[in-house]
Design a protein around this motif. Structure first.
Motif, PDB file in Angstrom:
ATOM      1  N   LEU A  89       0.816  -1.214   0.000  1.00  0.00           N
ATOM      2  CA  LEU A  89       0.000   0.000   0.000  1.00  0.00           C
ATOM      3  C   LEU A  89       0.853   1.268   0.000  1.00  0.00           C
ATOM      4  CD1 LEU A  89      -2.779  -1.032   2.560  1.00  0.00           C
ATOM      5  CD2 LEU A  89      -2.947  -1.018   0.059  1.00  0.00           C
ATOM      6  N   GLU A  90       1.980   1.231   0.684  1.00  0.00           N
ATOM      7  CA  GLU A  90       2.865   2.394   0.804  1.00  0.00           C
ATOM      8  C   GLU A  90       3.969   2.403  -0.257  1.00  0.00           C
ATOM      9  OE1 GLU A  90       2.583   4.966   2.921  1.00  0.00           O
ATOM     10  OE2 GLU A  90       0.764   4.141   3.813  1.00  0.00           O
ATOM     11  N   ARG A  91       3.959   1.402  -1.140  1.00  0.00           N
ATOM     12  CA  ARG A  91       4.986   1.259  -2.193  1.00  0.00           C
ATOM     13  C   ARG A  91       6.393   1.204  -1.603  1.00  0.00           C
ATOM     14  NH1 ARG A  91       0.902   4.367  -4.407  1.00  0.00           N
ATOM     15  NH2 ARG A  91       0.066   3.593  -6.372  1.00  0.00           N
ATOM     16  N   ARG A  92       6.511   0.475  -0.518  1.00  0.00           N
ATOM     17  CA  ARG A  92       7.816   0.261   0.123  1.00  0.00           C
ATOM     18  C   ARG A  92       8.418  -1.030  -0.420  1.00  0.00           C
ATOM     19  NH1 ARG A  92       8.918   3.736   4.397  1.00  0.00           N
ATOM     20  NH2 ARG A  92       7.109   4.891   5.090  1.00  0.00           N
ATOM     21  N   PRO A  93       9.718  -1.188  -0.261  1.00  0.00           N
ATOM     22  CA  PRO A  93      10.364  -2.393  -0.794  1.00  0.00           C
ATOM     23  C   PRO A  93       9.907  -3.666  -0.083  1.00  0.00           C
ATOM     24  CG  PRO A  93      11.991  -0.871   0.157  1.00  0.00           C
ATOM     25  CD  PRO A  93      10.647  -0.247   0.331  1.00  0.00           C
ATOM     26  N   HIS A  94       9.990  -4.751  -0.794  1.00  0.00           N
ATOM     27  CA  HIS A  94       9.695  -6.076  -0.238  1.00  0.00           C
ATOM     28  C   HIS A  94      10.505  -6.269   1.043  1.00  0.00           C
ATOM     29  CE1 HIS A  94       9.401 -10.402   0.097  1.00  0.00           C
ATOM     30  NE2 HIS A  94      10.718 -10.454   0.114  1.00  0.00           N
ATOM     31  N   GLY A  95       9.842  -6.717   2.103  1.00  0.00           N
ATOM     32  CA  GLY A  95      10.521  -7.020   3.363  1.00  0.00           C
ATOM     33  C   GLY A  95      10.745  -5.838   4.279  1.00  0.00           C
ATOM     34  N   HIS A  96      10.391  -4.628   3.843  1.00  0.00           N
ATOM     35  CA  HIS A  96      10.610  -3.440   4.672  1.00  0.00           C
ATOM     36  C   HIS A  96       9.885  -3.597   6.022  1.00  0.00           C
ATOM     37  CE1 HIS A  96      11.105   0.790   5.729  1.00  0.00           C
ATOM     38  NE2 HIS A  96       9.838   0.754   6.113  1.00  0.00           N
ATOM     39  N   GLY A  97      10.602  -3.346   7.118  1.00  0.00           N
ATOM     40  CA  GLY A  97      10.000  -3.365   8.444  1.00  0.00           C
ATOM     41  C   GLY A  97       9.736  -4.746   9.019  1.00  0.00           C
ATOM     42  N   ILE A  98      10.105  -5.782   8.308  1.00  0.00           N
ATOM     43  CA  ILE A  98       9.874  -7.148   8.793  1.00  0.00           C
ATOM     44  C   ILE A  98      11.164  -7.639   9.452  1.00  0.00           C
ATOM     45  CG2 ILE A  98       9.336  -9.527   8.151  1.00  0.00           C
ATOM     46  CD1 ILE A  98       7.652  -8.275   5.830  1.00  0.00           C
TER      47      ILE A  98
END
Length: 168
Positions: free
Chosen positions: A44-53
């Motif tokens: 939804l935020e167009r962040r990279p895969h895995g961001h914040g995980i």
């Protein structure tokens, strides 16, 4: 629900975790919470895969509540899911009521399934779990998915523990 499934099933790490779960024989095994809602938020935020995980949480439910048995499962999981690139945290939901009060100084209800553990998360946006099934992915979200898609953080009104303190 269809959009949630589309996002989750399009994520390569989640797809690999779900595939590996099929050959990991822990009873009542579910991938839960953070990796799921954060993956949706990343899309939804167009962040990279895995961001914040930071890790991957797996719940299972085994009536054998011995620490030794859980430790064996945890060691097996570390090896089985080593490909994931982040820590896999596996926890037996049948044991939570035994250690939670000592760790957090508040009582915790005895659970009867992994899904009972999901119902105890602090916020509805966290209350989500998936597991592989022969015909696809089974979804458990007792409070629905709206809070995930709305990126809303609020208290879990189903929580069965003692009243929480309010912080202002």
């Amino acid at each position: 629900e269809a959009e949630f499934r589309r996002i989750i099933e399009a994520d390569p790490t989640i797809t690999r975790l779900l595939a590996a779960m099929q050959t990991f024989e822990a009873p009542d095994l579910w991938l839960v919470s953070g990796v799921l809602f954060q993956t949706v938020w990343n899309v939804l935020e167009r962040r990279p895969h895995g961001h914040g995980i930071l890790d991957y949480d797996l719940f299972y439910f085994d009536p054998d509540t011995s620490e030794e048995t859980e430790d064996r499962w945890i060691k097996r999981a570390a090896s089985h899911f080593a490909f994931a690139g982040r820590e896999v945290q596996l926890r037996n939901q049948a044991r939570v009521h035994l250690w939670y009060p000592k760790k957090f100084s508040i009582p915790y209800p005895q659970l009867h399934s992994s899904c009972d553990g999901v119902r105890q998360f602090l916020m509805p946006a966290c209350m989500v779990a998936v597991r592989p099934r022969p015909n696809g992915v089974e979804l458990f979200a007792p409070m629905g998915l709206d809070d995930i898609f709305d990126r809303l953080i609020r208290h879990n009104l189903l929580w069965q523990g003692p009243p929480r303190q309010r912080y202002l």
